[in-house]
Motif scaffolding. Structure first.
Motif, PDB file in Angstrom:
ATOM      1  N   LEU A  12      32.027 -30.484  35.255  1.00 37.30           N
ATOM      2  CA  LEU A  12      32.558 -30.551  33.894  1.00 37.30           C
ATOM      3  C   LEU A  12      33.887 -31.306  33.840  1.00 37.30           C
ATOM      4  O   LEU A  12      34.087 -32.179  32.985  1.00 37.30           O
ATOM      5  CB  LEU A  12      32.733 -29.137  33.341  1.00 37.30           C
ATOM      6  CG  LEU A  12      33.356 -29.031  31.947  1.00 37.30           C
ATOM      7  CD1 LEU A  12      32.423 -29.618  30.893  1.00 37.30           C
ATOM      8  CD2 LEU A  12      33.667 -27.581  31.626  1.00 37.30           C
ATOM      9  N   ILE A  13      34.787 -31.001  34.762  1.00 37.03           N
ATOM     10  CA  ILE A  13      36.098 -31.660  34.749  1.00 37.03           C
ATOM     11  C   ILE A  13      35.968 -33.145  35.061  1.00 37.03           C
ATOM     12  O   ILE A  13      36.604 -33.977  34.406  1.00 37.03           O
ATOM     13  CB  ILE A  13      37.068 -30.955  35.719  1.00 37.03           C
ATOM     14  CG1 ILE A  13      37.416 -29.576  35.164  1.00 37.03           C
ATOM     15  CG2 ILE A  13      38.325 -31.797  35.938  1.00 37.03           C
ATOM     16  CD1 ILE A  13      38.223 -28.692  36.098  1.00 37.03           C
ATOM     17  N   LEU A  18      36.209 -38.697  33.146  1.00 34.06           N
ATOM     18  CA  LEU A  18      35.520 -39.968  32.899  1.00 34.06           C
ATOM     19  C   LEU A  18      35.531 -40.313  31.416  1.00 34.06           C
ATOM     20  O   LEU A  18      35.885 -41.434  31.035  1.00 34.06           O
ATOM     21  CB  LEU A  18      34.079 -39.903  33.417  1.00 34.06           C
ATOM     22  CG  LEU A  18      33.227 -41.151  33.149  1.00 34.06           C
ATOM     23  CD1 LEU A  18      33.798 -42.374  33.846  1.00 34.06           C
ATOM     24  CD2 LEU A  18      31.783 -40.905  33.564  1.00 34.06           C
ATOM     25  N   ASP A  19      35.164 -39.366  30.577  1.00 38.15           N
ATOM     26  CA  ASP A  19      35.134 -39.616  29.132  1.00 38.15           C
ATOM     27  C   ASP A  19      36.511 -39.994  28.597  1.00 38.15           C
ATOM     28  O   ASP A  19      36.652 -40.944  27.818  1.00 38.15           O
ATOM     29  CB  ASP A  19      34.600 -38.394  28.377  1.00 38.15           C
ATOM     30  CG  ASP A  19      33.134 -38.106  28.680  1.00 38.15           C
ATOM     31  OD1 ASP A  19      32.440 -38.995  29.210  1.00 38.15           O
ATOM     32  OD2 ASP A  19      32.697 -36.971  28.399  1.00 38.15           O
ATOM     33  N   LEU A  20      37.524 -39.266  29.028  1.00 33.42           N
ATOM     34  CA  LEU A  20      38.886 -39.536  28.570  1.00 33.42           C
ATOM     35  C   LEU A  20      39.380 -40.890  29.073  1.00 33.42           C
ATOM     36  O   LEU A  20      40.013 -41.645  28.321  1.00 33.42           O
ATOM     37  CB  LEU A  20      39.818 -38.424  29.052  1.00 33.42           C
ATOM     38  CG  LEU A  20      41.254 -38.470  28.546  1.00 33.42           C
ATOM     39  CD1 LEU A  20      41.307 -38.401  27.018  1.00 33.42           C
ATOM     40  CD2 LEU A  20      42.055 -37.327  29.152  1.00 33.42           C
ATOM     41  N   PHE A  26      42.196 -45.933  30.979  1.00 29.45           N
ATOM     42  CA  PHE A  26      43.104 -45.841  32.117  1.00 29.45           C
ATOM     43  C   PHE A  26      42.283 -45.696  33.395  1.00 29.45           C
ATOM     44  O   PHE A  26      41.188 -45.133  33.368  1.00 29.45           O
ATOM     45  CB  PHE A  26      44.128 -44.699  31.968  1.00 29.45           C
ATOM     46  CG  PHE A  26      43.537 -43.314  31.894  1.00 29.45           C
ATOM     47  CD1 PHE A  26      43.194 -42.604  33.045  1.00 29.45           C
ATOM     48  CD2 PHE A  26      43.341 -42.710  30.662  1.00 29.45           C
ATOM     49  CE1 PHE A  26      42.670 -41.330  32.964  1.00 29.45           C
ATOM     50  CE2 PHE A  26      42.814 -41.431  30.580  1.00 29.45           C
ATOM     51  CZ  PHE A  26      42.470 -40.737  31.727  1.00 29.45           C
ATOM     52  N   PRO A  27      42.817 -46.228  34.495  1.00 30.37           N
ATOM     53  CA  PRO A  27      42.092 -46.140  35.771  1.00 30.37           C
ATOM     54  C   PRO A  27      42.183 -44.726  36.349  1.00 30.37           C
ATOM     55  O   PRO A  27      43.132 -43.988  36.080  1.00 30.37           O
ATOM     56  CB  PRO A  27      42.822 -47.140  36.671  1.00 30.37           C
ATOM     57  CG  PRO A  27      44.208 -47.184  36.112  1.00 30.37           C
ATOM     58  CD  PRO A  27      44.080 -46.961  34.625  1.00 30.37           C
ATOM     59  N   VAL A  28      41.193 -44.368  37.152  1.00 36.05           N
ATOM     60  CA  VAL A  28      41.155 -43.035  37.762  1.00 36.05           C
ATOM     61  C   VAL A  28      40.986 -43.183  39.270  1.00 36.05           C
ATOM     62  O   VAL A  28      40.134 -43.932  39.733  1.00 36.05           O
ATOM     63  CB  VAL A  28      39.976 -42.207  37.192  1.00 36.05           C
ATOM     64  CG1 VAL A  28      39.870 -40.867  37.911  1.00 36.05           C
ATOM     65  CG2 VAL A  28      40.124 -42.020  35.702  1.00 36.05           C
TER      66      VAL A  28
END
Length: 160
Positions: A12-13, A18-20, A26-28
């Protein structure tokens, strides 16, 4: 190794991140997010490292494996945690520089031979320098695991 099962919270997190990230552009650093989840959830007892790693790997697999959160679910599992690297884990986390599989099988045995005979729980506790009686008391006081079987009389009936 297993506390509550594969982590749905991790799934879920990761999906929320990913959605945000897509919405806000912004890169993750996915390995860093996974490491943060491990730090947060393991420290409070929500999940084990295995459950979080498995949850992250399943989520990544649903997205075609493009986020690099694969997980080696075998004897090598503690060597492939992403961040930190194996060398850092061996130096700063592993007991006497040995990973759990090396303790169980002996450091000189092939670490990837799935047919290798494993040590008993008592031998593992001894290798980790954990007093077996204290460990048993701790588990029983925490209500973890199966209760100790009651002794039987000579003719096989349970004692009270």
């Amino acid at each position: 190794m297993i506390s509550t099962g594969t982590s749905g919270t991790t799934h879920l997190i990761l999906q929320n991140v990913l959605d945000l990230s897509r919405e806000r552009r912004f890169p993750v650093d996915w390995e860093l997010v996974r490491a943060g989840l491990i730090g947060a959830m393991v420290s409070v007892g929500n999940h084990t490292v295995h459950e979080i790693m498995r949850g992250a790997a399943l989520w990544d697999a649903q997205h075609g494996g493009k986020y690099g959160l694969e997980y080696t679910d075998d004897w090598r599992r503690y060597r492939s945690l992403g961040t930190p690297a194996e060398e850092e884990l061996r130096r700063n986390v592993a007991v006497d520089g040995l990973f759990p599989d090396e303790i169980v099988r002996g450091a000189h045995d092939s670490p990837f031979d799935e047919s290798a005979e494993t040590a008993s729980g008592i031998l593992m506790l001894k290798a980790l320098r954990v007093d077996a009686r204290k460990w048993e008391e701790l588990l029983e006081s925490a209500g973890v695991g199966s209760p100790k079987p009651k002794p039987r009389c000579a003719h096989g009936a349970m004692t009270i």
